[in-house]
Design an enzyme around this catalytic site. Sequence first.
Site, short mmCIF file in Angstrom:
data_model
loop_
_atom_site.label_atom_id
_atom_site.label_comp_id
_atom_site.label_asym_id
_atom_site.label_seq_id
_atom_site.Cartn_x
_atom_site.Cartn_y
_atom_site.Cartn_z
N ASP A 1 9.28 2.99 -0.24
CA ASP A 1 8.24 3.62 0.55
C ASP A 1 8.53 3.25 2.00
OD1 ASP A 1 6.03 4.28 1.99
OD2 ASP A 1 4.57 3.48 0.56
N TYR B 1 0.86 -1.18 0.00
CA TYR B 1 0.00 0.00 0.00
C TYR B 1 0.89 1.22 0.00
CZ TYR B 1 -3.60 3.32 1.60
OH TYR B 1 -4.47 4.39 1.71
N LYS C 1 4.05 8.82 9.03
CA LYS C 1 3.95 8.23 10.37
C LYS C 1 4.96 8.81 11.37
CE LYS C 1 1.87 4.13 8.32
NZ LYS C 1 0.46 4.10 8.66
N1 PMP Z 1 2.77 3.97 2.39
C1 PMP Z 1 2.74 3.04 3.34
C2 PMP Z 1 3.79 1.98 3.35
C3 PMP Z 1 1.75 3.06 4.32
O1 PMP Z 1 1.73 2.10 5.25
C4 PMP Z 1 0.79 4.09 4.31
C5 PMP Z 1 -0.31 4.18 5.35
N2 PMP Z 1 -0.52 3.12 6.13
C6 PMP Z 1 0.86 5.05 3.29
C7 PMP Z 1 1.87 4.97 2.36
C8 PMP Z 1 -0.13 6.19 3.24
O2 PMP Z 1 0.08 7.04 4.30
P1 PMP Z 1 -1.10 8.00 4.82
O3 PMP Z 1 -2.13 7.13 5.43
O4 PMP Z 1 -0.41 8.91 5.80
O5 PMP Z 1 -1.61 8.75 3.64
#
Ligand code: PMP
Length: 427
Positions: A237, A142, A265
């Site tokens: 990511d 994701y 995060k």
């Molecule tokens: N990349 C990763 C690996 C994530 O785990 C997440 C959210 N869990 C995101 C992107 C998206 O981040 P956000 O919810 O702050 O938009």
Amino acid sequence: MENSAQLFNRATHFIPGGVNSPVRAFKSVGGTPIFMESAKGAYLYDVEGNRYIDYINSWGPMILGHAHPDVTQAVSEQGLKSSSFGAPTELEVKMAELIVSMVPNIDMVRMVNSGTEACMSALRLARAYTKKNKIIKFEGCYHGHADSFLVKSGSGVATLQIQSVPGVTSTTASDTLTAAFNDFDAVKRLFSDHPNEIAAIFIEPVAGNMGCIPPTKNFLQQLRELCTKEKALLVFDEVMTGFRLAKGGAQELYGVKADLLTFGKIIGGGLPVGAYAGPREIMEKIAPVGNVYQAGTLSGNPLAMAAGLATLTVLNESPSIYTSLALKTKQLTNGLEKVCREQGIPTSINTVGSMLSLHFTSKPVTDFASALAADNERFKKYFHYLLKQGIYLPPSPFESWFICDVLSDSDIEYTILKTSEFLKTLA
Ligand code: PMP
């Protein structure tokens, strides 16, 4: 005060599904989401005053535990000076300097407001830099909810079993190629099927959105070499893994260099922050130096910078945190594995650093298909059993658990004990 069920009922009238992010709904495990009132250290307190040991930690950010004194103080002090200026601040400079000093292989960083924004912006930059359109992502990973990434996505998309997301045009989706996580041959095939068309590989270096799945030996290094050969960018990511697996994230842990990085995060210490980073040569394509446009009214927001800076400063100044987090996680994992073995319940527990997940299956979980094949009905029962005992796990097997630095030995022992009791109910 109203209880969670009453608040949820009110919420569903005015907020779709009663929640502002689908992962918070208990849709796949059933029941009503718990409404929280406060949190301190490793514990959450709900509106009825019940206490929970927190294994979600706001889905990653609260690595130091809730309401850490440095973070609370930094935010309170900044709040008195205004919550937003819409003009640069020294806090942003300090934040950028600190991030560049902690993370390997980057010269510059641009702050945004979420992980989604970070990935979406890195995608545009990768396309502009390479002058190519397609990207590769992995099934079950994701990268936020920008259209291009909502293809075979993990996290809530997997939990809710949304195979293709309405509103994402087929043209956009056709530029996103997918491979199974850990399947290097599949990635090679995609490059040979689409010569000179692939701008970037996006990967969670340790997947955390289909449960926690580590990369197999050499996988990241092989991707690195392939990207260099094919003149595509390797984008890590590190929204979950950044500042969590090590000060320098997965790049440091695995010794593999990415071309671009995305963060979220932990970088915001619990406030809405994301960032993307890379070498000067690529980052200076972004406006106002270059013409790859990306902007944000609240980007680099002073409250958010204050919280992020306080969190990263603690991590930077006490690197032993990573050893202690890994030890706690090992203690928990060993205990869970032991009780599962004793009760004869097949489980596959994956862990890297302070990320872990437990799947009820006798087979190793190495990709999305193997995560999906686990007994996820059993996970639902496990989730609810632990919740009743005051232990708050992610409400889906497709999410990683996150350990925070203030989780105590007795919290860990209690979690193992309650897991053992749950397993006995299965006999
Ligand atoms: N990349 C990763 C690996 C994530 O785990 C997440 C959210 N869990 C995101 C992107 C998206 O981040 P956000 O919810 O702050 O938009």
